[in-house]
Motif scaffolding. Sequence first.
Motif, mmCIF file in Angstrom:
data_model
loop_
_atom_site.group_PDB
_atom_site.id
_atom_site.type_symbol
_atom_site.label_atom_id
_atom_site.label_comp_id
_atom_site.label_asym_id
_atom_site.label_seq_id
_atom_site.Cartn_x
_atom_site.Cartn_y
_atom_site.Cartn_z
ATOM 1 N N ASP A 84 0.836 -1.104 0.061
ATOM 2 C CA ASP A 84 -0.107 -0.148 0.061
ATOM 3 C C ASP A 84 0.944 1.212 0.260
ATOM 4 O O ASP A 84 0.460 2.293 -0.676
ATOM 5 C CB ASP A 84 -0.868 0.036 1.154
ATOM 6 N N ILE A 107 -10.653 -7.643 -3.838
ATOM 7 C CA ILE A 107 -9.602 -7.823 -3.209
ATOM 8 C C ILE A 107 -8.759 -8.994 -3.759
ATOM 9 O O ILE A 107 -7.550 -9.230 -3.749
ATOM 10 C CB ILE A 107 -9.839 -7.862 -1.840
ATOM 11 N N PRO A 122 -16.277 -6.980 3.812
ATOM 12 C CA PRO A 122 -15.523 -5.900 4.401
ATOM 13 C C PRO A 122 -14.207 -5.566 3.804
ATOM 14 O O PRO A 122 -13.829 -6.430 2.900
ATOM 15 C CB PRO A 122 -14.967 -7.335 5.506
ATOM 16 N N GLY A 123 -13.991 -4.401 3.947
ATOM 17 C CA GLY A 123 -12.802 -3.864 3.323
ATOM 18 C C GLY A 123 -13.004 -3.179 2.090
ATOM 19 O O GLY A 123 -12.033 -2.773 1.481
ATOM 20 N N LEU A 124 -14.250 -2.963 1.747
ATOM 21 C CA LEU A 124 -14.808 -2.365 0.446
ATOM 22 C C LEU A 124 -15.447 -1.063 0.940
ATOM 23 O O LEU A 124 -16.093 -1.005 1.789
ATOM 24 C CB LEU A 124 -15.744 -3.147 -0.354
ATOM 25 N N PRO A 130 -11.153 -0.724 -2.530
ATOM 26 C CA PRO A 130 -10.631 -1.180 -1.367
ATOM 27 C C PRO A 130 -10.404 -0.083 -0.427
ATOM 28 O O PRO A 130 -10.168 0.945 -0.613
ATOM 29 C CB PRO A 130 -9.326 -1.803 -1.633
ATOM 30 N N ASN A 131 -10.979 -0.354 1.068
ATOM 31 C CA ASN A 131 -10.923 0.676 1.970
ATOM 32 C C ASN A 131 -9.670 0.695 2.667
ATOM 33 O O ASN A 131 -9.138 -0.221 3.440
ATOM 34 C CB ASN A 131 -12.075 0.292 3.118
ATOM 35 N N LYS A 132 -8.649 1.595 2.147
ATOM 36 C CA LYS A 132 -7.149 1.549 2.675
ATOM 37 C C LYS A 132 -6.640 2.826 3.156
ATOM 38 O O LYS A 132 -7.414 3.998 2.632
ATOM 39 C CB LYS A 132 -6.338 1.086 1.461
ATOM 40 N N LYS A 133 -6.321 2.918 4.467
ATOM 41 C CA LYS A 133 -5.581 4.122 4.600
ATOM 42 C C LYS A 133 -4.655 4.824 3.566
ATOM 43 O O LYS A 133 -4.627 6.260 3.528
ATOM 44 C CB LYS A 133 -4.756 4.018 5.982
#
Length: 307
Positions: free
Chosen positions: A78, A135, A151-153, A275-278
């Motif tokens: 990431d 993912i 989860p994670g989206l 995707p839900n990423k910082k």
Amino acid sequence: MEPLSHLESFVQSAEAGSFSAGARRLGLTPAAVSKNVARLEASLGVRLFQRSTRRLTLTETGEGFLRQVSGGLALVQDALASVATVGGQPAGTLKVSMGQAFGRAYVVPLLGEFLARYPAIVPDWHFDNRQVDLIGEGFDAAIGGGIELAPGLVARELARVHVVAVASPGYMARRPMPAVPSDLAALDGIVRRSSPTGRLRNWTLVNAAGDEGEADLKPRIVFSDPEAIAQAVRMGLGVALLPMPFAGPGLASGEFVRVLPGWVADMGALSLYYPNKKLLPAKTRVFVDFVVERFRETGFAQRMKGG
């Protein structure tokens, strides 16, 4: 420190259950992935996988190593993706999934402007009418409706899509205009078979007063593709219930007329998923912002309403 490609090959193969599946995620050949894992094992001096002709399983050491490295590897990936630039511009391959007809009609026309703005990004777009595992399959984003928000989206809604009844002017010129949804039974129905379920799609229509009625289309033609249904409508072969992305252009050009004007079915939200990423990769971030901006500027959400 092990080369990142060796660790990626190990983690993806372990999570996917085979070198072939891991290779598809990484865009490599199975032989290359297998070689990377072998080099990693040689460097560590341990066996990470038990190999057989039928399956690939982790050894006890491999299971422990996977737990230790997988989270850290994701953070490193990431971080690298978030700063990937060429000349200060977002860069890299942008893997996106979208429906075939919708993508051709509404997303591809934006490509020239997107490439001019972000010349270091290489679109790798997949046109497929199926729900992808963002993912698991390594997609950066997807555009579609009815995708399960795993989860994670994250989902950014682009529009609520209405379904409307349409026919060609020539077809309706010879027939009385229906007054309520049940009147559709007297017309030739061009109906859609759902690809995932194999069932014919049924719709409940509602009007502004809150009245409801089942759209009782009698199948004269059955297609699985909305673009083919729209073409059959243009040919004057019957009446169809079409989502506004496919009905709208024909209505605007005069090739279609509304049957049961004021009656619609709500197909749900059309959204952009990612995707839900910082540390969201720069290429994904600018693509999401670009699509949301352009769809808003063109009044896409309003055009998807049939009421």
